[in-house]
Write a protein that holds these residues in place. Structure first.
Motif, mmCIF file in Angstrom:
data_model
loop_
_atom_site.group_PDB
_atom_site.id
_atom_site.type_symbol
_atom_site.label_atom_id
_atom_site.label_comp_id
_atom_site.label_asym_id
_atom_site.label_seq_id
_atom_site.Cartn_x
_atom_site.Cartn_y
_atom_site.Cartn_z
ATOM 1 N N GLN A 147 0.828 -1.204 0.000
ATOM 2 C CA GLN A 147 0.000 0.000 0.000
ATOM 3 C C GLN A 147 0.868 1.262 0.000
ATOM 4 O OE1 GLN A 147 -3.083 0.852 -0.329
ATOM 5 N NE2 GLN A 147 -3.000 2.975 0.395
ATOM 6 N N VAL A 148 1.883 1.287 0.849
ATOM 7 C CA VAL A 148 2.792 2.435 0.905
ATOM 8 C C VAL A 148 3.507 2.620 -0.434
ATOM 9 C CG1 VAL A 148 4.846 3.374 2.006
ATOM 10 C CG2 VAL A 148 3.115 2.227 3.393
ATOM 11 N N THR A 149 3.995 1.523 -1.002
ATOM 12 C CA THR A 149 4.718 1.592 -2.271
ATOM 13 C C THR A 149 3.827 2.118 -3.386
ATOM 14 O OG1 THR A 149 6.112 -0.273 -1.585
ATOM 15 C CG2 THR A 149 6.059 0.268 -3.942
ATOM 16 N N ARG A 150 2.590 1.602 -3.448
ATOM 17 C CA ARG A 150 1.661 2.047 -4.495
ATOM 18 C C ARG A 150 1.312 3.533 -4.333
ATOM 19 N NH1 ARG A 150 -1.226 -1.782 -7.523
ATOM 20 N NH2 ARG A 150 0.110 -3.619 -7.779
ATOM 21 N N ALA A 151 1.099 3.956 -3.083
ATOM 22 C CA ALA A 151 0.772 5.364 -2.850
ATOM 23 C C ALA A 151 1.927 6.271 -3.255
ATOM 24 C CB ALA A 151 0.423 5.579 -1.371
ATOM 25 N N MET A 152 3.154 5.866 -2.924
ATOM 26 C CA MET A 152 4.322 6.662 -3.314
ATOM 27 C C MET A 152 4.461 6.744 -4.830
ATOM 28 S SD MET A 152 7.407 5.845 -0.665
ATOM 29 C CE MET A 152 7.400 6.528 0.990
ATOM 30 N N LYS A 153 4.259 5.627 -5.508
ATOM 31 C CA LYS A 153 4.354 5.629 -6.967
ATOM 32 C C LYS A 153 3.292 6.526 -7.577
ATOM 33 C CE LYS A 153 6.506 1.091 -7.645
ATOM 34 N NZ LYS A 153 6.334 -0.274 -8.211
ATOM 35 N N CYS A 154 2.103 6.544 -6.969
ATOM 36 C CA CYS A 154 1.031 7.404 -7.467
ATOM 37 C C CYS A 154 1.400 8.872 -7.300
ATOM 38 C CB CYS A 154 -0.266 7.092 -6.720
ATOM 39 S SG CYS A 154 -1.672 8.100 -7.224
ATOM 40 N N ILE A 155 1.910 9.224 -6.117
ATOM 41 C CA ILE A 155 2.284 10.616 -5.852
ATOM 42 C C ILE A 155 3.420 11.068 -6.770
ATOM 43 C CG2 ILE A 155 3.317 12.156 -4.133
ATOM 44 C CD1 ILE A 155 1.809 10.592 -1.982
ATOM 45 N N MET A 156 4.367 10.185 -7.027
ATOM 46 C CA MET A 156 5.534 10.522 -7.841
ATOM 47 C C MET A 156 5.276 10.386 -9.340
ATOM 48 S SD MET A 156 8.311 8.562 -5.419
ATOM 49 C CE MET A 156 9.754 8.966 -6.414
ATOM 50 N N GLY A 157 4.088 9.917 -9.710
ATOM 51 C CA GLY A 157 3.775 9.760 -11.119
ATOM 52 C C GLY A 157 4.380 8.539 -11.763
ATOM 53 N N GLN A 158 4.873 7.592 -10.950
ATOM 54 C CA GLN A 158 5.508 6.403 -11.497
ATOM 55 C C GLN A 158 4.516 5.300 -11.835
ATOM 56 O OE1 GLN A 158 8.679 5.134 -8.896
ATOM 57 N NE2 GLN A 158 9.832 7.050 -9.133
#
Length: 241
Positions: free
Chosen positions: A99-110
Protein backbone atom coordinates in the motif's frame (compact mmCIF):
# COMPACT_ATOMS: atom_id res chain seq x y z
CA UNK A 1 -3.17 21.39 16.59
CA UNK A 2 -2.20 24.80 15.20
CA UNK A 3 -2.13 24.00 11.49
CA UNK A 4 1.13 25.92 11.33
CA UNK A 5 4.11 25.34 9.05
CA UNK A 6 7.55 25.58 10.60
CA UNK A 7 9.77 28.48 9.47
CA UNK A 8 12.26 26.02 8.09
CA UNK A 9 14.74 28.34 6.30
CA UNK A 10 15.29 30.39 9.48
CA UNK A 11 15.70 27.25 11.59
CA UNK A 12 18.21 25.81 9.12
CA UNK A 13 20.18 29.05 9.34
CA UNK A 14 20.24 28.77 13.16
CA UNK A 15 21.22 25.11 12.90
CA UNK A 16 24.22 25.94 10.72
CA UNK A 17 25.23 28.88 12.88
CA UNK A 18 25.24 26.92 16.15
CA UNK A 19 26.17 23.52 14.63
CA UNK A 20 23.03 21.87 15.95
CA UNK A 21 21.07 18.86 14.75
CA UNK A 22 17.69 19.35 13.10
CA UNK A 23 14.80 16.89 13.51
CA UNK A 24 11.79 17.52 11.25
CA UNK A 25 8.38 15.96 11.89
CA UNK A 26 6.52 15.71 8.57
CA UNK A 27 3.58 13.61 9.75
CA UNK A 28 1.05 16.14 8.42
CA UNK A 29 3.03 17.47 5.45
CA UNK A 30 4.51 14.56 3.53
CA UNK A 31 2.31 13.80 0.53
CA UNK A 32 0.21 16.92 1.18
CA UNK A 33 2.43 20.03 1.18
CA UNK A 34 4.61 21.34 -1.63
CA UNK A 35 4.02 21.45 -5.41
CA UNK A 36 4.62 17.71 -5.75
CA UNK A 37 3.84 16.63 -2.18
CA UNK A 38 7.42 16.30 -0.96
CA UNK A 39 6.71 18.21 2.23
CA UNK A 40 8.00 21.30 3.95
CA UNK A 41 11.47 21.20 2.39
CA UNK A 42 9.90 21.45 -1.06
CA UNK A 43 7.47 24.14 0.08
CA UNK A 44 10.37 26.38 1.10
CA UNK A 45 12.71 25.11 -1.65
CA UNK A 46 15.43 24.05 0.78
CA UNK A 47 17.67 21.01 0.48
CA UNK A 48 16.57 17.90 2.44
CA UNK A 49 20.27 17.37 3.12
CA UNK A 50 20.10 20.31 5.56
CA UNK A 51 17.75 18.26 7.77
CA UNK A 52 19.55 15.64 9.85
CA UNK A 53 16.51 13.54 10.80
CA UNK A 54 13.26 13.46 8.83
CA UNK A 55 10.33 11.63 10.39
CA UNK A 56 6.94 10.92 8.87
CA UNK A 57 3.98 8.60 9.03
CA UNK A 58 2.35 6.24 6.55
CA UNK A 59 -1.06 6.56 8.19
CA UNK A 60 -2.21 9.82 6.59
CA UNK A 61 -1.31 10.62 2.98
CA UNK A 62 -0.41 6.99 2.26
CA UNK A 63 -3.48 5.41 3.87
CA UNK A 64 -1.43 2.62 5.47
CA UNK A 65 0.24 2.08 8.86
CA UNK A 66 3.61 2.69 10.48
CA UNK A 67 6.12 5.41 9.77
CA UNK A 68 9.69 6.14 8.80
CA UNK A 69 12.91 7.82 9.86
CA UNK A 70 15.15 9.18 7.11
CA UNK A 71 18.69 10.48 7.42
CA UNK A 72 22.30 9.58 6.73
CA UNK A 73 23.20 5.91 6.48
CA UNK A 74 25.12 5.92 9.77
CA UNK A 75 22.07 7.27 11.58
CA UNK A 76 19.68 4.76 10.01
CA UNK A 77 22.04 1.84 10.74
CA UNK A 78 22.33 2.97 14.36
CA UNK A 79 18.56 3.19 14.78
CA UNK A 80 18.07 -0.25 13.26
CA UNK A 81 20.45 -1.68 15.86
CA UNK A 82 19.42 0.27 18.95
CA UNK A 83 15.89 1.68 18.53
CA UNK A 84 13.16 -0.14 20.47
CA UNK A 85 10.77 0.38 17.56
CA UNK A 86 13.14 -1.52 15.26
CA UNK A 87 14.47 -4.16 17.66
CA UNK A 88 11.28 -5.22 19.45
CA UNK A 89 8.48 -4.41 16.98
CA UNK A 90 7.32 -6.72 14.23
CA UNK A 91 7.98 -5.95 10.59
CA UNK A 92 5.35 -4.32 8.38
CA UNK A 93 3.04 -6.80 6.69
CA UNK A 94 3.39 -7.31 2.91
CA UNK A 95 -0.06 -5.77 2.34
CA UNK A 96 0.84 -2.58 4.23
CA UNK A 97 4.21 -2.39 2.46
CA UNK A 98 2.53 -2.70 -0.92
CA UNK A 99 0.00 0.00 0.00
CA UNK A 100 2.79 2.44 0.91
CA UNK A 101 4.72 1.59 -2.27
CA UNK A 102 1.66 2.05 -4.50
CA UNK A 103 0.77 5.36 -2.85
CA UNK A 104 4.32 6.66 -3.31
CA UNK A 105 4.35 5.63 -6.97
CA UNK A 106 1.03 7.40 -7.47
CA UNK A 107 2.28 10.62 -5.85
CA UNK A 108 5.53 10.52 -7.84
CA UNK A 109 3.77 9.76 -11.12
CA UNK A 110 5.51 6.40 -11.50
CA UNK A 111 2.20 4.61 -11.99
CA UNK A 112 1.89 6.08 -15.47
CA UNK A 113 -0.85 8.55 -14.54
CA UNK A 114 -1.25 12.13 -13.35
CA UNK A 115 -3.61 11.13 -10.54
CA UNK A 116 -1.09 11.80 -7.78
CA UNK A 117 -0.21 15.34 -8.82
CA UNK A 118 -3.91 16.03 -9.55
CA UNK A 119 -4.82 15.11 -5.98
CA UNK A 120 -2.03 17.23 -4.52
CA UNK A 121 -3.16 20.24 -6.53
CA UNK A 122 -6.80 19.60 -5.59
CA UNK A 123 -5.88 19.44 -1.91
CA UNK A 124 -4.02 22.76 -2.16
CA UNK A 125 -7.02 24.34 -3.89
CA UNK A 126 -9.45 22.96 -1.30
CA UNK A 127 -7.23 24.21 1.51
CA UNK A 128 -7.01 27.77 0.24
CA UNK A 129 -10.73 27.92 -0.59
CA UNK A 130 -11.93 26.57 2.77
CA UNK A 131 -9.61 28.77 4.79
CA UNK A 132 -10.50 31.91 2.83
CA UNK A 133 -14.25 31.36 3.20
CA UNK A 134 -14.01 30.77 6.94
CA UNK A 135 -12.00 33.96 7.36
CA UNK A 136 -14.53 35.90 5.29
CA UNK A 137 -17.35 34.67 7.53
CA UNK A 138 -15.60 36.08 10.58
CA UNK A 139 -14.14 32.94 12.15
CA UNK A 140 -10.66 33.04 13.66
CA UNK A 141 -8.51 30.21 12.34
CA UNK A 142 -4.92 29.32 13.11
CA UNK A 143 -2.17 28.08 10.87
CA UNK A 144 -0.55 28.64 7.52
CA UNK A 145 -2.57 29.16 4.33
CA UNK A 146 -0.91 26.07 2.84
CA UNK A 147 -1.80 23.78 5.74
CA UNK A 148 -4.72 21.37 5.18
CA UNK A 149 -5.13 21.20 8.97
CA UNK A 150 -7.62 23.99 9.76
CA UNK A 151 -8.24 24.85 13.45
CA UNK A 152 -11.36 27.00 13.94
CA UNK A 153 -11.18 28.72 17.33
CA UNK A 154 -14.18 28.24 19.62
CA UNK A 155 -12.34 29.61 22.68
CA UNK A 156 -15.01 28.94 25.31
CA UNK A 157 -14.98 25.38 26.72
CA UNK A 158 -18.74 25.52 27.22
CA UNK A 159 -19.34 25.95 23.49
CA UNK A 160 -17.27 22.98 22.38
CA UNK A 161 -19.94 20.32 22.96
CA UNK A 162 -22.70 22.64 21.72
CA UNK A 163 -20.82 23.20 18.46
CA UNK A 164 -20.25 19.48 17.92
CA UNK A 165 -23.92 18.68 18.59
CA UNK A 166 -25.23 21.43 16.33
CA UNK A 167 -23.01 20.24 13.48
CA UNK A 168 -23.97 16.60 14.06
CA UNK A 169 -27.65 17.53 13.85
CA UNK A 170 -26.78 18.87 10.39
CA UNK A 171 -25.20 15.50 9.54
CA UNK A 172 -21.65 16.83 9.72
CA UNK A 173 -19.21 15.12 12.06
CA UNK A 174 -16.50 17.40 13.39
CA UNK A 175 -13.49 16.89 15.64
CA UNK A 176 -13.48 19.27 18.60
CA UNK A 177 -10.43 19.67 20.82
CA UNK A 178 -10.03 21.29 24.21
CA UNK A 179 -7.93 21.24 27.34
CA UNK A 180 -5.46 19.59 27.98
CA UNK A 181 -4.74 19.02 24.27
CA UNK A 182 -4.97 22.80 23.82
CA UNK A 183 -4.66 25.75 26.23
CA UNK A 184 -7.86 25.99 28.26
CA UNK A 185 -8.94 29.23 26.54
CA UNK A 186 -8.17 28.02 22.99
CA UNK A 187 -10.68 25.22 22.41
CA UNK A 188 -11.27 24.58 18.74
CA UNK A 189 -12.76 22.51 15.96
CA UNK A 190 -10.09 20.88 13.83
CA UNK A 191 -10.85 20.25 10.17
CA UNK A 192 -8.53 18.11 8.04
CA UNK A 193 -9.11 18.66 4.34
CA UNK A 194 -8.81 16.01 1.65
CA UNK A 195 -8.39 16.00 -2.10
CA UNK A 196 -11.57 13.91 -2.20
CA UNK A 197 -13.65 16.82 -0.92
CA UNK A 198 -15.59 18.37 -3.79
CA UNK A 199 -16.55 22.05 -3.97
CA UNK A 200 -20.15 21.03 -3.24
CA UNK A 201 -19.10 19.22 -0.06
CA UNK A 202 -17.04 22.18 1.12
CA UNK A 203 -19.85 24.63 0.37
CA UNK A 204 -22.30 22.48 2.32
CA UNK A 205 -20.00 22.46 5.36
CA UNK A 206 -19.39 26.19 5.03
CA UNK A 207 -23.12 26.87 4.84
CA UNK A 208 -23.74 25.05 8.11
CA UNK A 209 -20.65 26.59 9.69
CA UNK A 210 -22.13 29.98 8.87
CA UNK A 211 -25.41 29.03 10.56
CA UNK A 212 -23.82 27.54 13.66
CA UNK A 213 -21.34 30.38 13.92
CA UNK A 214 -24.20 32.88 14.14
CA UNK A 215 -26.25 30.67 16.45
CA UNK A 216 -23.44 30.18 18.99
CA UNK A 217 -21.74 33.57 18.44
CA UNK A 218 -18.46 32.07 17.25
CA UNK A 219 -17.45 34.73 14.73
CA UNK A 220 -14.87 36.58 16.78
CA UNK A 221 -12.88 38.20 13.97
CA UNK A 222 -13.05 41.98 13.57
CA UNK A 223 -12.27 41.73 9.88
CA UNK A 224 -14.84 43.05 7.43
CA UNK A 225 -17.29 40.33 6.45
CA UNK A 226 -17.69 39.21 2.85
CA UNK A 227 -20.88 38.90 0.88
CA UNK A 228 -21.34 35.24 1.86
CA UNK A 229 -25.12 34.54 1.90
CA UNK A 230 -26.76 34.87 5.30
CA UNK A 231 -28.03 31.52 6.63
CA UNK A 232 -31.53 32.85 7.29
CA UNK A 233 -32.07 33.93 3.68
CA UNK A 234 -33.70 31.54 1.28
CA UNK A 235 -34.05 31.35 -2.47
CA UNK A 236 -37.76 30.51 -2.83
CA UNK A 237 -40.43 33.17 -3.28
CA UNK A 238 -42.12 32.43 0.05
CA UNK A 239 -39.00 33.17 2.11
CA UNK A 240 -38.00 36.15 -0.02
CA UNK A 241 -41.39 37.76 0.45
Amino acid sequence: MEGSVVRLPEIIALKKKYKAYLYLDEAHSIGAVGPSGRGVTELFNVSPADVDVMMGTFTKSFGAAGGYIAGKKDLVDYLRSHSHSAVYASAMSPAITEQVTRAMKCIMGQDGSMEGIRRIRQLAENTRYFRAKLKDMGFIIYGDDDSPVVPVLLYMPGKVVAFAREMLERRIGVVVVGFPATPITEARARFCLSASHTREILDQVLHHMNEVGDLLCLKFSRRKRSSWPEPCKGTNSEVDS
